[in-house]
Write an enzyme that holds these catalytic residues in place. Structure first.
Site, PDB file in Angstrom:
ATOM      1  N   ARG A 156      68.772 -44.844  -3.202  1.00 26.50           N
ATOM      2  CA  ARG A 156      68.385 -45.622  -2.021  1.00 26.50           C
ATOM      3  C   ARG A 156      68.067 -47.080  -2.320  1.00 26.50           C
ATOM      4  NH1 ARG A 156      67.706 -40.739  -1.154  1.00 26.50           N
ATOM      5  NH2 ARG A 156      67.127 -40.859  -3.327  1.00 26.50           N
ATOM      6  N   THR A 157      67.205 -47.316  -3.290  1.00 30.79           N
ATOM      7  CA  THR A 157      66.671 -48.676  -3.439  1.00 30.79           C
ATOM      8  C   THR A 157      67.779 -49.622  -3.890  1.00 30.79           C
ATOM      9  OG1 THR A 157      64.604 -47.617  -4.064  1.00 30.79           O
ATOM     10  CG2 THR A 157      64.750 -49.986  -4.402  1.00 30.79           C
ATOM     11  N   LYS A 166      70.198 -52.786 -26.611  1.00 34.15           N
ATOM     12  CA  LYS A 166      70.236 -53.401 -27.953  1.00 34.15           C
ATOM     13  C   LYS A 166      68.881 -53.979 -28.318  1.00 34.15           C
ATOM     14  CE  LYS A 166      74.785 -55.153 -26.746  1.00 34.15           C
ATOM     15  NZ  LYS A 166      75.382 -56.424 -26.335  1.00 34.15           N
ATOM     16  N   ARG A 180      64.152 -52.532 -11.181  1.00 29.94           N
ATOM     17  CA  ARG A 180      63.412 -51.279 -11.387  1.00 29.94           C
ATOM     18  C   ARG A 180      63.330 -51.028 -12.878  1.00 29.94           C
ATOM     19  NH1 ARG A 180      64.423 -45.720  -8.223  1.00 29.94           N
ATOM     20  NH2 ARG A 180      63.282 -46.978  -6.710  1.00 29.94           N
ATOM     21  N   HIS A 233      55.705 -49.677  -5.684  1.00 34.03           N
ATOM     22  CA  HIS A 233      57.077 -49.746  -5.165  1.00 34.03           C
ATOM     23  C   HIS A 233      56.994 -50.433  -3.795  1.00 34.03           C
ATOM     24  CE1 HIS A 233      61.143 -48.832  -4.245  1.00 34.03           C
ATOM     25  NE2 HIS A 233      61.179 -47.531  -4.487  1.00 34.03           N
TER      26      HIS A 233
HETATM   27  N1   CP Z   1      62.793 -43.956  -2.519  1.00 33.35           N
HETATM   28  C1   CP Z   1      63.417 -44.377  -3.645  1.00 33.35           C
HETATM   29  O1   CP Z   1      62.916 -45.230  -4.384  1.00 33.35           O
HETATM   30  O2   CP Z   1      64.618 -43.759  -3.872  1.00 33.35           O
HETATM   31  P1   CP Z   1      65.580 -44.067  -5.107  1.00 33.35           P
HETATM   32  O3   CP Z   1      64.856 -43.621  -6.348  1.00 33.35           O
HETATM   33  O4   CP Z   1      66.830 -43.282  -4.840  1.00 33.35           O
HETATM   34  O5   CP Z   1      65.822 -45.541  -5.141  1.00 33.35           O
END
Ligand code: CP
Length: 307
Positions: free
Chosen positions: A51-52, A80, A101, A129
Site C-alpha cells: 500500500r504505502t 553493500k 521506509r 507511520h
Molecule cells: N499499511 C501499510 O503500511 O501497508 P504496507 O506495509 O503494504 O505499505
C-alpha cells in the site's frame, strides 16, 4: 526544509488543510493532474510494502510527476553497507522528494537530517507511520464527520504496531477522545506512548484484553496485525497471532455506525465475511491514503519552493 517524520510535524491546522485538499481531489481528481510535471518522487523502501509504496507512486503519477523506486534493501547499495545518511544525500541529487521506509526506528529522521529535499517517513521500525495516520484520519472524518468525542478502540499488537502509535498521537490533539487499548499483556502499548502522549495530555484511556466486552461502546475499532517481523522468536508470534479475530458474530454487539479500520495487510484478525458489512472501512482507507499522500506531496513541494 520541512520533512514529515512524525505526525506531530503537522499541526492540527495543517492536517485540516490536507484533508480539505484530499476531499477536493476526490471530487475533482483531474484538478492537479499536471501540478507535479517535471518533478520526481523517490520511494526508498528497505522493508516490504504494498500500500504505502504503491500509493505514493500512484499519487505522484496522478499529480503528473515521475517516480524513482528502490523496493528492497537488497536491490540498493544499502546491501553493500552504505549508510542512510549517504543514501539520503545521494538520492537528493536525483529526486525532489523522498518517501522512505526502514526497519530501524529513527532512520527517516537521519535521512531528513542529511537530505536536501523533503523526506517523508513511510514507516520506521516499530516507531511511527505518519502517512498511514493521514489515511486513517481522512477515513474517520469521512465516516464520522468529526474527531471530537469519539471512543476509539485499538486492538491487537499495540506494542510493535507503529500505525497505532501515530494514530493515538494524532487523535490526542482533539477534544473528548477516549481510547480503549485492547491487547494481550505482551503486546500492550509502549509506556513511552502512554507517558508522553496519553498522560501528558490528560487523555482518558482504559486497557483490556477483552474485545467482546469493549466492542459495544466503540465508535471506531482499529484492528491490527501481530507484527511477526518485530518478534525475537517465532514461538511467541505463533502463540499470539490469532489472539483476536473480528467476526460477523462479534460485530452483532457493536454500534450500527461503528467504523472498522485496519491499516492492512490483514492476516487472520478480521474474518473475510466482515468485508461485506457496511461498517468495514479498511478498503476505503486504502484509497483515502492515496489522496492524502497526493495532498502531502503537493504541500511539501510547495513549501520547499519546488512547485
Ligand atoms: N499499511 C501499510 O503500511 O501497508 P504496507 O506495509 O503494504 O505499505
Amino acid at each position: 526544509m520541512k520533512s514529515i517524520i512524525d505526525i506531530v510535524d503537522l499541526s492540527v491546522a495543517e492536517i485540516e488543510e490536507l484533508i480539505a485538499v484530499a476531499q477536493e481531489l476526490i471530487v475533482n481528481p483531474g484538478q492537479y493532474a499536471h501540478a507535479c510535471a517535471g518533478k520526481k518522487l523517490a520511494t526508498l523502501f528497505f522493508e516490504p510494502s504494498t500500500r504505502t509504496r504503491l500509493s505514493f507512486e500512484a499519487a505522484m503519477y496522478e499529480l503528473g510527476g515521475q517516480v524513482l523506486s528502490v523496493s528492497s534493501a537488497d536491490s540498493s547499495s544499502a546491501a553493500k553497507g552504505e549508510s542512510v545518511a549517504d543514501t539520503a544525500r545521494v538520492i537528493s541529487c536525483y529526486a525532489d522528494i523522498i518517501a522512505m521506509r526502514h526497519p530501524k526506528e529513527g532512520a527517516a529522521l537521519v535521512a531528513a537530517q542529511h537530505a536536501t529535499v523533503p523526506v517523508i517517513n513511510a514507516g520506521d521500525g516499530g516507531h511511527c507511520h505518519p502517512t498511514q495516520t493521514l489515511a486513517d484520519l481522512l477515513t474517520i472524518m469521512r465516516e464520522k464527520g468529526t474527531f471530537n468525542g469519539l471512543t476509539v478502540g485499538l486492538c491487537g499488537d499495540l506494542k510493535f504496531g507503529r500505525t497505532v502509535h501515530s494514530l493515538i498521537t494524532a487523535l490526542s490533539r482533539y477534544s473528548g477522545v477516549k481510547f480503549v487499548l485492547i491487547s494481550p499483556e505482551e503486546l500492550k502499548l509502549p509506556s513511552y506512548v502512554k507517558r508522553d502522549v496519553l498522560k501528558k495530555n490528560g487523555i482518558e484511556y482504559e486497557q483490556t484484553e477483552n474485545l467482546e466486552e469493549a466492542l459495544p461502546a466503540l465508535d471506531i475499532l482499529y484492528m491490527t496485525r501481530v507484527q511477526r517481523e518485530r518478534f525475537f522468536n517465532e514461538e511467541d508470534y505463533l502463540r499470539l497471532k490469532d489472539h483476536y479475530v473480528l467476526s460477523v458474530e462479534k460485530l452483532k454487539n457493536a454500534k450500527p455506525d461503528l467504523a472498522v479500520l485496519h491499516p492492512l495487510p490483514r492476516v487472520n484478525e478480521i474474518s473475510v465475511a466482515v468485508d461485506s458489512d457496511p461498517r468495514a472501512c479498511y478498503f476505503k482507507q486504502v484509497l483515502n491514503g492515496k489522496y492524502m499522500r497526493m495532498a502531502l506531496i503537493l504541500k511539501l513541494l510547495k513549501e520547499a519552493g519546488t512547485l
